[in-house]
Design an enzyme around this catalytic site. Structure first.
Site, PDB file in Angstrom:
ATOM      1  N   GLY A  69       1.143  -1.192   0.089  1.00 55.17           N
ATOM      2  CA  GLY A  69       0.281   0.159  -0.223  1.00 55.17           C
ATOM      3  C   GLY A  69       0.942   1.485  -0.156  1.00 55.17           C
ATOM      4  N   SER A  70       2.237   1.683   0.727  1.00 51.38           N
ATOM      5  CA  SER A  70       2.253   2.130   0.440  1.00 51.38           C
ATOM      6  C   SER A  70       3.846   2.695  -0.530  1.00 51.38           C
ATOM      7  CB  SER A  70       3.691   2.351   2.056  1.00 51.38           C
ATOM      8  OG  SER A  70       3.063   2.184   2.843  1.00 51.38           O
ATOM      9  N   ASN A 150      -7.612   3.862   8.430  1.00 50.19           N
ATOM     10  CA  ASN A 150      -7.618   2.565   8.891  1.00 50.19           C
ATOM     11  C   ASN A 150      -7.865   2.822  11.209  1.00 50.19           C
ATOM     12  OD1 ASN A 150      -5.388   4.742   8.122  1.00 50.19           O
ATOM     13  ND2 ASN A 150      -4.470   4.348   9.511  1.00 50.19           N
ATOM     14  N   GLN A 178      -8.013  -0.447   3.769  1.00 57.01           N
ATOM     15  CA  GLN A 178      -8.322  -1.096   4.671  1.00 57.01           C
ATOM     16  C   GLN A 178     -10.028  -1.206   3.862  1.00 57.01           C
ATOM     17  OE1 GLN A 178      -8.217  -1.431   7.576  1.00 57.01           O
ATOM     18  NE2 GLN A 178      -5.854  -0.708   7.783  1.00 57.01           N
ATOM     19  N   SER A 198      -3.272  -3.118  -0.546  1.00 59.47           N
ATOM     20  CA  SER A 198      -2.569  -3.472   0.058  1.00 59.47           C
ATOM     21  C   SER A 198      -2.611  -5.138   0.611  1.00 59.47           C
ATOM     22  CB  SER A 198      -1.956  -3.170   1.043  1.00 59.47           C
ATOM     23  OG  SER A 198      -0.989  -3.776   1.989  1.00 59.47           O
ATOM     24  N   HIS A 200      -1.674  -7.427   2.454  1.00 58.86           N
ATOM     25  CA  HIS A 200      -2.114  -7.927   3.557  1.00 58.86           C
ATOM     26  C   HIS A 200      -3.242  -7.290   4.753  1.00 58.86           C
ATOM     27  CE1 HIS A 200       0.311  -5.032   6.868  1.00 58.86           C
ATOM     28  NE2 HIS A 200       0.509  -4.392   5.539  1.00 58.86           N
ATOM     29  N   THR A 236      12.299  -7.884 -10.665  1.00 57.43           N
ATOM     30  CA  THR A 236      11.860  -9.044 -10.802  1.00 57.43           C
ATOM     31  C   THR A 236      10.144  -9.155 -10.053  1.00 57.43           C
ATOM     32  OG1 THR A 236      13.837  -9.748 -12.009  1.00 57.43           O
ATOM     33  CG2 THR A 236      12.551 -11.999 -10.929  1.00 57.43           C
ATOM     34  N   CYS A 323       1.384   1.582  12.532  1.00 58.41           N
ATOM     35  CA  CYS A 323       2.751   2.510  12.227  1.00 58.41           C
ATOM     36  C   CYS A 323       3.234   3.911  13.404  1.00 58.41           C
ATOM     37  CB  CYS A 323       2.061   3.451  10.893  1.00 58.41           C
ATOM     38  SG  CYS A 323       1.243   2.570   9.590  1.00 58.41           S
TER      39      CYS A 323
HETATM   40  C1  LIG Z   1      -1.838  -0.575   5.630  1.00 48.58           C
HETATM   41  C2  LIG Z   1      -2.088   0.588   5.119  1.00 48.58           C
HETATM   42  C3  LIG Z   1      -0.634   1.250   4.132  1.00 48.58           C
HETATM   43  C4  LIG Z   1       0.555   1.067   4.446  1.00 48.58           C
HETATM   44  O1  LIG Z   1       0.042  -0.258   3.195  1.00 48.58           O
HETATM   45  P1  LIG Z   1       1.434  -1.636   3.591  1.00 48.58           P
HETATM   46  O2  LIG Z   1       1.298  -2.356   2.457  1.00 48.58           O
HETATM   47  O3  LIG Z   1       1.731  -1.910   4.852  1.00 48.58           O
HETATM   48  O4  LIG Z   1       2.793  -0.807   2.604  1.00 48.58           O
HETATM   49  C5  LIG Z   1      -1.274   2.263   3.808  1.00 48.58           C
HETATM   50  N1  LIG Z   1      -2.772   3.318   3.984  1.00 48.58           N
HETATM   51  C6  LIG Z   1      -3.496   2.468   4.769  1.00 48.58           C
HETATM   52  C7  LIG Z   1      -4.910   3.004   4.923  1.00 48.58           C
HETATM   53  C8  LIG Z   1      -3.195   1.025   5.415  1.00 48.58           C
HETATM   54  O5  LIG Z   1      -4.735   0.831   6.337  1.00 48.58           O
END
Ligand SMILES: *Cc1c(COP(=O)(O)O)cnc(C)c1O
Length: 395
Positions: A69-70, A150, A178, A198, A200, A236, A323
């Site tokens: 996500g970042s 989040n 989210q 993202s 995870h 890759t 975070c």
């Molecule tokens: C977790 C999160 C991110 C970051 O995602 P990562 O895959 O951990 O880098 C960005 N934005 C929101 C709203 C999140 O909850």
């Protein structure tokens, strides 16, 4: 053990684990290689792209795989900024309670000459589309508003904001990390141009995500190197991670409305139970929030102490975002909805998953109620509030 921190990360689903393991065992070739093993990896990659696209109503070639996500947020903002700069447009609109992946990128862009307007999110944690419309100027190149917050879980009026941006011909990015896999998301009806997600956060692996960019929106590459991802992201491809993400997303979007409704019922059970604690407040709108999100402030206690004691009782929760935990500053999200410092320090976020039973929800309510009472019993702040030396802020 009760895991109630799904907003920080989710456990991988069995389907995602097996997709990943089978790729690592059998389809481990380099997707850019021309022989059979490479081509099999390439096929898996493109199949995953089609599945991810379908889950959000996009076209296959509008999906770019990233490390999460970042990275997707960084690339979306930097791409829109580069496009804006070309046209002499250097004004960006966002909100005060975005994730730091967005806020810190905006800080960097400010240093590079962009002007940033952060809209208020009001007490209910919702951005007003009219305020977005009012903030747009002739030199605005981007609006970036998250899909769902989040920390407090509030869901933003994305289709309405999308309509405003389309009408004013301004690019619209949403950090949907989210939201994707948790509530229905469709890039066409939502009228978004850029969207980050993202794996995870929806039971896929860590370190993989995607950026949706509407056809015609040119992306700037953050990583230089090979021509992977059509020259928009070198390196890759993480085929096992990407295949696992696609499998997780497919699973997460099956029967989504019904499953979200069941989870919302459990969320409301928690909210109803925790509301009985004196001098507390629910953070964010009660209904326009993610199905799994509960976030409260309790006056007269420290959120960190509450978390540690809950952990001893086998309940894993958070005070805000993973975070920023460990920092002593109160959450920027709670400050943005108008909580004062002292109150913002006493926050608890429970982000639940579908496996949570009613009995476990009741166990959480009991544990939080008892622990808040216990912490207050020796809190000097609480004693001053009760003796009238200082005034209660929360009813
Ligand atoms: C977790 C999160 C991110 C970051 O995602 P990562 O895959 O951990 O880098 C960005 N934005 C929101 C709203 C999140 O909850």
């Amino acid at each position: 053990m009760i895991y109630a921190d799904h907003a920080a990360t989710t456990p991988m689903s069995e389907t995602a684990v097996s997709a990943m393991v089978s790729m690592m065992r059998e389809t481990w070739g380099n997707a850019s290689s021309l022989y059979g093993l490479g081509q099999k990896a390439k096929e898996a990659l493109e199949e995953a792209r089609a599945d991810v696209a379908e889950a959000i109503g996009a076209q296959k070639n509008e999906i770019l795989f990233t490390s999460g996500g970042s990275e997707a947020d960084n690339q979306a903002l930097r791409s829109a900024a580069a496009l804006g700069r070309k046209d002499g447009k250097t004004h960006i609109i966002s909100s005060a309670f975005e994730h730091h992946a967005v806020l810190h990128t905006l800080d960097a862009l400010r240093g590079e000459g962009f002007e940033i307007t952060l809209l208020p999110v009001h007490e209910d944690g919702i951005v007003r589309p009219e305020e977005v419309a009012r903030a747009i100027r002739d030199d605005t190149c981007l609006v970036s508003i998250m899909y769902a917050n989040n920390e407090i879980g509030t869901i933003q009026p994305i289709p309405e904001i999308g309509a405003v941006c389309r009408q004013k011909k301004v690019l619209f990015h949403t950090d949907a990390v989210q939201a994707v896999g948790h509530i229905p998301v469709n890039v066409v009806s939502d009228q978004v141009d850029l969207l980050s997600a993202s794996a995870h956060k929806f039971h896929g692996p860590k370190g993989v995500g995607f950026l949706y960019a509407k056809k015609g929106v040119r992306l700037t590459s953050l990583i230089e190197g090979g021509a992977q991802e059509r020259g928009r992201r070198a390196g890759t491809e993480n085929v096992p991670g990407i295949a696992a993400m696609a499998a997780a997303l497919k699973e997460a979007t099956e029967n989504l409305p019904a499953r979200a409704a069941a989870l919302s019922a459990m969320r409301d059970r928690l909210i109803d139970g925790l509301r009985r604690i004196p001098h507390c407040a629910l953070n964010g709108d009660a209904k326009r929030r993610l199905p799994g999100n509960v976030n409260f402030c309790f006056e007269g206690i420290e959120g960190e102490s509450l978390l540690l004691l809950l952990d001893d009782l086998g309940i894993q929760a958070s005070s805000g975002s993973a975070c920023t935990s460990g920092s002593l500053d109160p959450s920027h999200v709670l400050l943005a909805i108008g909580r004062v410092h002292d109150v913002a320090h006493g926050s608890l976020r429970l982000s639940i998953g579908e496996e949570l039973t009613a009995a476990q929800a009741d166990e959480i309510i009991r544990a939080v109620t008892d622990t808040v009472r216990h912490l207050r019993s020796f809190s000097p702040v609480w004693r001053d509030l009760c003796s009238g030396k200082s005034k209660f802020i929360l009813p």
